[in-house]
Design a protein around this motif. Sequence first.
Motif, PDB file in Angstrom:
ATOM      1  N   UNK A 120       0.841  -1.195   0.000  1.00 41.95           N
ATOM      2  CA  UNK A 120       0.000   0.000   0.000  1.00 41.95           C
ATOM      3  C   UNK A 120       0.882   1.253   0.000  1.00 41.95           C
ATOM      4  N   UNK A 121       0.915   1.996  -1.097  1.00 45.97           N
ATOM      5  CA  UNK A 121       1.720   3.230  -1.121  1.00 45.97           C
ATOM      6  C   UNK A 121       1.048   4.323  -0.280  1.00 45.97           C
ATOM      7  N   UNK A 122       1.594   4.567   0.885  1.00 46.06           N
ATOM      8  CA  UNK A 122       1.013   5.534   1.817  1.00 46.06           C
ATOM      9  C   UNK A 122       2.061   6.524   2.295  1.00 46.06           C
ATOM     10  N   UNK A 123       1.595   7.729   2.601  1.00 52.89           N
ATOM     11  CA  UNK A 123       2.411   8.707   3.287  1.00 52.89           C
ATOM     12  C   UNK A 123       1.772   9.004   4.636  1.00 52.89           C
ATOM     13  N   UNK A 124       2.538   9.594   5.532  1.00 57.09           N
ATOM     14  CA  UNK A 124       2.027   9.910   6.866  1.00 57.09           C
ATOM     15  C   UNK A 124       2.477  11.318   7.257  1.00 57.09           C
ATOM     16  N   UNK A 125       1.549  12.077   7.840  1.00 54.91           N
ATOM     17  CA  UNK A 125       1.892  13.375   8.401  1.00 54.91           C
ATOM     18  C   UNK A 125       1.080  13.577   9.676  1.00 54.91           C
ATOM     19  N   UNK A 130      -2.215   8.987   4.315  1.00 57.97           N
ATOM     20  CA  UNK A 130      -2.844   9.418   3.071  1.00 57.97           C
ATOM     21  C   UNK A 130      -2.250   8.614   1.923  1.00 57.97           C
ATOM     22  N   UNK A 131      -3.026   8.461   0.853  1.00 58.77           N
ATOM     23  CA  UNK A 131      -2.613   7.632  -0.282  1.00 58.77           C
ATOM     24  C   UNK A 131      -1.616   8.369  -1.168  1.00 58.77           C
ATOM     25  N   UNK A 132      -0.644   7.636  -1.657  1.00 61.45           N
ATOM     26  CA  UNK A 132       0.285   8.128  -2.668  1.00 61.45           C
ATOM     27  C   UNK A 132      -0.106   7.514  -4.014  1.00 61.45           C
ATOM     28  N   UNK A 133       0.188   8.206  -5.101  1.00 63.84           N
ATOM     29  CA  UNK A 133      -0.115   7.674  -6.430  1.00 63.84           C
ATOM     30  C   UNK A 133       1.182   7.453  -7.199  1.00 63.84           C
ATOM     31  N   UNK A 134       1.616   6.210  -7.337  1.00 64.29           N
ATOM     32  CA  UNK A 134       2.829   5.924  -8.103  1.00 64.29           C
ATOM     33  C   UNK A 134       2.667   6.353  -9.562  1.00 64.29           C
ATOM     34  N   UNK A 135       3.771   6.576 -10.241  1.00 61.80           N
ATOM     35  CA  UNK A 135       3.728   6.977 -11.649  1.00 61.80           C
ATOM     36  C   UNK A 135       2.963   5.961 -12.492  1.00 61.80           C
ATOM     37  N   UNK A 136       3.072   4.672 -12.127  1.00 63.87           N
ATOM     38  CA  UNK A 136       2.396   3.618 -12.898  1.00 63.87           C
ATOM     39  C   UNK A 136       0.913   3.517 -12.557  1.00 63.87           C
ATOM     40  N   UNK A 137       0.469   4.206 -11.500  1.00 63.27           N
ATOM     41  CA  UNK A 137      -0.929   4.168 -11.101  1.00 63.27           C
ATOM     42  C   UNK A 137      -1.161   3.511  -9.765  1.00 63.27           C
ATOM     43  N   UNK A 138      -0.389   2.470  -9.471  1.00 62.64           N
ATOM     44  CA  UNK A 138      -0.536   1.726  -8.217  1.00 62.64           C
ATOM     45  C   UNK A 138       0.705   0.872  -8.006  1.00 62.64           C
ATOM     46  N   UNK A 139       0.847   0.340  -6.812  1.00 65.17           N
ATOM     47  CA  UNK A 139       1.960  -0.575  -6.544  1.00 65.17           C
ATOM     48  C   UNK A 139       1.860  -1.806  -7.427  1.00 65.17           C
TER      49      UNK A 139
END
Length: 238
Positions: A120-125, A130-139
């Motif tokens: 799951x590509x996620x960021x935290x603050x 919150x979700x991150x969006x990889x260049x390819x669209x998803x992991x």
Amino acid sequence: MTHADDTTTAPAKTPAKDPWELPDVSGLVVGVLGGTGDQGRGLAYRLARAGQQVVIGSRNAERAQTAAAGLGLGVEGADNAECARRSDIVIVAVPWDGHAKTLESLREELAGKLVVDCVNPLGFDKQGAYALTPDEGSAAQQAAALLPDSRVTAAFHHLSAVLLQDPEVDEIDTDVMVLGEVRADTDLVQALAARIPGMRGVFAGRLRNAHQVESLVANLISVNRRYKAHAGLRLTDV
């Protein structure tokens, strides 16, 4: 002109396959890349407890062997490359920041394998996950791009690592959304999910739809923090 004795009929349609008729996966070896982390270790434990032969992979073979010994149940440990070589199905449970590098290094070992990406590509603050969006669209789509000779699917995103690892929990009441391009492959992953008591694998579309499935974990993290829970998903009317 149609004659009364004309017996020509249209060919009978092949009955639709029952979507819940799934293959036997009990004899397949399952590798877990990132098997020393909480999610990977939890999946390895649950599958081994269900009778699956499991190999934990790590960048460090000794670390993997130590984790495997801690789980028991016949689980074995190896470095990532050996884990991939020895397995029929390989679950990718590595941290997002090491996802691309790990898969790039294992392209040869993963060729021809059924790969199940649960990252799951996620960021935290300060506001939470919150979700991150990889260049390819998803992991999962990144995995498919990096592993052109593998059969990439996506599943096991929404599972609580706490519940997976808790030996007092006999059943995990949740559905597993499974995505992929080839129905025979998603059937195998659904069947693997169903090996774990309480779980059910449900086909949820092609890999292009993986982003929102991966992203939903950010919402579940918020649910869990608010209600002090280990929330999962159930799909109704299926």
